[in-house]
Design a protein around this motif. Structure first.
Motif: not given
Lengths: 114, 223
Positions: A1-2, A88, B125, B127, B185, B189-190
């Motif tokens: 995207m970048h 995951k 954004n 991302v 949750e 997880l992340r």
């Protein structure tokens, strides 16, 4: 995207190395790119072509991309698996206790020039 | 013909920026300045959340805000009008994120010797801003209820780099299929270390808890 933003970062880094090594022309730059790095190779190449032609040192330089496969490790069953296919959750034991071993790399491997 | 030389570099594309960001973070700490990088998708309520937060903290801190956008200065004007604190607009020139170099340039203009709590409202954004360390002391993000409780699964990097996640617009939860517990949750997880604070920026619900978190982090940064 970048992609365009990172292309500028790569050009800056490579230009510095080029000057340190007294190169007047860089013919190619080789990258190693993980398949879950969020950078899309085709877009990266398009941005690359546009951006390098606006430089002296890198005019017309090829961008070579070596992909690095994404692999996840499961801490419960001690196995590894393909991240893109399974994400995951471990496909062998169903555990969520997993972490990515490789696949987010975005490295400048080498340059070729004269 | 010149012989072609191959020079091995073996360096991450993000390495120069990461180094620049670490340098900036250390310099800010030395000067006793706390920099918060606030990220989210467009329309999640970053500016409203900031206004509510600033109005609770502006009498005890010298606050300055940098608004990063591709274009316009609507956010910088809104912050200045509604809170009275110094606010500047940064244009990214089409770029989808800010890097440490751009953040430093903005800070040079913002910090006039008084500001000790700087806030960067990053480009909306989920991302790109996650990939580029701005040099901020702490990273915060807002996820608003209409976006859905599955976003931590879809944008893992963003959630994994945040120190605090604000879940905004909790007042409209009954109208959306948003499961707060499931969302927590998914965040865990992340990123098991992320603090999760449900808020409603418009009514002010939960904002005090975010302010408490900020006060504690500002105190730690001064140690």
């Amino acid at each position: 995207m970048h992609e365009l933003g990172v292309v500028f970062h790569i050009i800056d880094d490579v230009t510095e190395v080029g000057h340190e090594n007294n190169l007047t022309n860089i013919q190619s730059v080789t990258l190693q790119l993980g398949t879950v790095s969020t950078v899309i190779p085709d877009y990266l190449k398009d941005c690359w072509k546009w951006a390098v032609d606006r430089t002296e040192l890198l005019k017309g330089a090829d961008l070579i991309i070596e992909p690095i496969e994404a692999i996840t490790y499961c801490e419960d069953c001690k196995s590894t698996y393909d991240t893109i296919e399974h994400g995951k959750i471990c496909p062998n034991c169903g555990s969520k206790n997993t972490f990515l071993l490789q696949g987010t790399e975005f490295m400048i491997k080498e340059i070729a020039g004269s | 013909m010149d012989t072609v030389k191959v020079i091995e570099i073996k360096k991450s594309v993000y390495e120069s920026n990461d180094r620049e960001a670490d340098k900036l973070r250390a310099e800010l700490k030395d000067k006793g300045i706390f920099l918060l990088n606030l990220m989210s998708s467009p329309g999640s309520g970053k500016t409203t959340t900031l206004k509510a937060t600033i109005n609770r903290m502006k009498y005890t801190h010298n606050i300055g805000v940098m608004e990063a956008d591709i274009d316009s200065d609507v956010d910088a004007i809104a912050i200045a009008q509604d809170t009275g604190v110094k606010s500047i607009q940064l244009h990214t020139g089409g770029m989808c994120h800010l890097d440490a170099g751009m953040t430093r340039q903005g800070l040079d203009e913002l910090i006039d010797g008084k500001v000790d709590f700087a806030i960067l409202e990053n480009v909306g954004n989920l991302v790109c801003p996650a990939e580029f360390d701005t040099g901020a002391t702490k990273n915060a993000m807002i996820l608003s209820v209409p976006e859905g409780d599955d976003k931590p699964l879809k944008y893992p990097l963003m959630f994994s780099i945040c120190d605090v996640v604000l879940i905004n617009k909790i007042d409209v939860m009954p109208y959306f299929d948003f499961d707060l517990e499931k969302c927590k949750e998914n965040i865990k997880l992340r990123n098991p270390k992320a603090q999760v604070i449900p808020i409603c920026a418009k009514s002010g619900e939960g904002v005090d808890e975010f302010v408490k978190w900020l006060e504690e982090e500002i105190r730690k940064n001064k140690e």
